[in-house]
Design a protein around this motif. Sequence first.
Motif, mmCIF file in Angstrom:
data_model
loop_
_atom_site.group_PDB
_atom_site.id
_atom_site.type_symbol
_atom_site.label_atom_id
_atom_site.label_comp_id
_atom_site.label_asym_id
_atom_site.label_seq_id
_atom_site.Cartn_x
_atom_site.Cartn_y
_atom_site.Cartn_z
ATOM 1 N N GLY A 78 19.128 26.128 59.240
ATOM 2 C CA GLY A 78 19.393 26.971 58.081
ATOM 3 C C GLY A 78 20.866 27.268 57.918
ATOM 4 O O GLY A 78 21.722 26.486 58.349
ATOM 5 N N PRO A 79 21.207 28.408 57.330
ATOM 6 C CA PRO A 79 22.593 28.698 56.949
ATOM 7 C C PRO A 79 23.510 28.955 58.141
ATOM 8 O O PRO A 79 23.066 29.260 59.245
ATOM 9 N N ILE A 80 24.792 28.838 57.871
ATOM 10 C CA ILE A 80 25.813 29.187 58.853
ATOM 11 C C ILE A 80 25.795 30.696 59.063
ATOM 12 O O ILE A 80 25.512 31.461 58.151
ATOM 13 N N ALA A 81 26.075 31.124 60.285
ATOM 14 C CA ALA A 81 26.143 32.542 60.613
ATOM 15 C C ALA A 81 27.508 32.863 61.190
ATOM 16 O O ALA A 81 28.248 31.970 61.625
ATOM 17 N N HIS A 82 27.840 34.139 61.208
ATOM 18 C CA HIS A 82 29.095 34.580 61.797
ATOM 19 C C HIS A 82 29.102 34.241 63.287
ATOM 20 O O HIS A 82 28.190 34.617 64.012
ATOM 21 N N ALA A 102 25.573 22.067 64.792
ATOM 22 C CA ALA A 102 24.673 21.669 63.708
ATOM 23 C C ALA A 102 25.274 22.120 62.389
ATOM 24 O O ALA A 102 26.231 22.903 62.352
ATOM 25 N N LEU A 103 24.693 21.629 61.282
ATOM 26 C CA LEU A 103 25.138 22.009 59.946
ATOM 27 C C LEU A 103 23.924 22.396 59.111
ATOM 28 O O LEU A 103 22.813 21.897 59.343
ATOM 29 N N PRO A 104 24.105 23.281 58.130
ATOM 30 C CA PRO A 104 22.982 23.685 57.279
ATOM 31 C C PRO A 104 22.300 22.475 56.630
ATOM 32 O O PRO A 104 22.970 21.534 56.177
ATOM 33 N N GLY A 105 20.974 22.498 56.621
ATOM 34 C CA GLY A 105 20.200 21.423 55.997
ATOM 35 C C GLY A 105 19.865 20.279 56.926
ATOM 36 O O GLY A 105 19.102 19.375 56.546
ATOM 37 N N GLU A 106 20.393 20.280 58.133
ATOM 38 C CA GLU A 106 20.120 19.185 59.058
ATOM 39 C C GLU A 106 18.809 19.418 59.813
ATOM 40 O O GLU A 106 18.311 20.537 59.928
ATOM 41 N N ARG A 107 18.267 18.340 60.315
ATOM 42 C CA ARG A 107 17.193 18.411 61.305
ATOM 43 C C ARG A 107 17.768 17.890 62.610
ATOM 44 O O ARG A 107 18.329 16.780 62.656
ATOM 45 N N ALA A 167 23.687 16.072 57.729
ATOM 46 C CA ALA A 167 24.202 16.567 56.457
ATOM 47 C C ALA A 167 25.233 15.574 55.919
ATOM 48 O O ALA A 167 25.886 14.862 56.696
ATOM 49 N N PRO A 168 25.415 15.519 54.593
ATOM 50 C CA PRO A 168 26.398 14.585 54.022
ATOM 51 C C PRO A 168 27.823 14.854 54.495
ATOM 52 O O PRO A 168 28.652 13.941 54.462
ATOM 53 N N THR A 169 28.100 16.075 54.907
ATOM 54 C CA THR A 169 29.470 16.433 55.315
ATOM 55 C C THR A 169 29.710 16.257 56.805
ATOM 56 O O THR A 169 30.779 16.599 57.300
ATOM 57 N N ALA A 198 34.303 25.625 53.368
ATOM 58 C CA ALA A 198 33.175 26.114 52.571
ATOM 59 C C ALA A 198 32.219 26.940 53.430
ATOM 60 O O ALA A 198 31.686 27.970 52.985
ATOM 61 N N LEU A 199 31.986 26.511 54.666
ATOM 62 C CA LEU A 199 31.109 27.257 55.567
ATOM 63 C C LEU A 199 31.716 28.623 55.900
ATOM 64 O O LEU A 199 31.014 29.639 55.935
ATOM 65 N N LYS A 200 33.016 28.647 56.124
ATOM 66 C CA LYS A 200 33.670 29.919 56.424
ATOM 67 C C LYS A 200 33.612 30.857 55.216
ATOM 68 O O LYS A 200 33.433 32.074 55.370
ATOM 69 N N ALA A 201 33.745 30.297 54.023
ATOM 70 C CA ALA A 201 33.621 31.120 52.812
ATOM 71 C C ALA A 201 32.219 31.712 52.713
ATOM 72 O O ALA A 201 32.052 32.872 52.313
ATOM 73 N N ASP A 202 31.208 30.928 53.086
ATOM 74 C CA ASP A 202 29.837 31.441 53.094
ATOM 75 C C ASP A 202 29.709 32.643 54.037
ATOM 76 O O ASP A 202 29.019 33.622 53.734
ATOM 77 N N VAL A 203 30.372 32.548 55.177
ATOM 78 C CA VAL A 203 30.308 33.638 56.160
ATOM 79 C C VAL A 203 30.951 34.904 55.599
ATOM 80 O O VAL A 203 30.381 36.000 55.690
#
Length: 391
Positions: free
Chosen positions: A13-17, A38-43, A68-70, A99-104
């Motif tokens: 799931g999503p990135i966390a702090h 890991a990255l969001p959306g991966e298995r 993930a594509p990234t 982008a992940l850090k911005a999400d955090v």
Amino acid sequence: MDWTDRVLDLEVGPIAHGGHCVARFGDGHGRVVFVRHALPGERVRAVVTEDAGGAFCRADAIAVLRPAPTRVEAPCPWARAGGCGGCDLQHATPAAQRALKADVVREQLRRLAGIDREVEVEELPGGALGWRQRVRLAVDDEGRAGLRAHRSHEVLPIADCLLAPAGTLPPLLAHRFTPGSEVEVAVDADGVVHTDSDDTAGTAGRTVQRAAGREWMLSPGTFWQVHPALADTLATVVGKWADAPRGGTAWDLYGGVGLFAAVLAGQVGRDGVVTVVESSRRAVEDGRAALADLSQVDWRVGRVERVLSGLTGRPDVVVADPPRKGLGASLVDALCARAPERVVHVACDPAALARDVALFAERGYRLAELRAFDAFPMTHHMECVALLTRT
């Protein structure tokens, strides 16, 4: 319940702090698993590394079943499960890291301060590697310097660190140091490498650093930003938002060697006052020497919590660059009681910043501006600057 060493297949799931992503294992809501690499959306397939038996456990991704594509290959062989604790995000493109850090930052502001705000984490010059101008190495029982494993005291026998300027560390890593000690390596503004350790005590030279149009000669161990572009970047943003009036009063809390004080002094002029509060006597001595021509700068040595009550008058603006834990309720109360028009808050922890923003909001200050900088590429860390204005 102890899942240590258990291997789990997880939908990430999503990135966390903190540099990990959140996954759940089991039916329904499942148990929370914090997954590194890991990255969001991966298995991924992940091995549990820590489990205290509570509502969550920690794991490292050891195989990516659906990338993930990234996702990219990490450039450092130690940026992996069981590896170095320094880099959390080498497996993502630099743009994806930001982008992940911005999400955090966005999530911390929403969750802790009730603020929905778009956030951009801005790139600094110099690229994602070779930027780290200060590195602290640990020394193992055999005298070999290296970096610590994630959440461990184990010292990894690295050959180099790609975050340090090329060629800086290999010569030092070939040496033997006092077992159990630490070695600080700093590259100054002239590219000179300085080493401070138990073995060089009393012999390490001063480092030269430049920012905001000035020069500092720093004693060994005195704090300076590790990214070469960050000091100037922060000085520019702080100066713009502080906008201290001519002849006015500014406080620079946790002021270090006076980077922000130099900018504030230029704004208030000779008839104004800039009060710097800093607990490190060595930093204050270095700052006094660097800003000796600025008579309007008043230096106070001591903890901000103790010195603040002795400061008189009402500041026009307060600049605060607290440690990772942030300001906290008692300091926010004390500052708001002085009713400055503006507070410029510099923060290296987005959760602490969000908590402080919420405290200021309760006392009549709104978040007027926010910028975030990718000052620590390849890691989950960043630097934020917030402008809080009185409503």
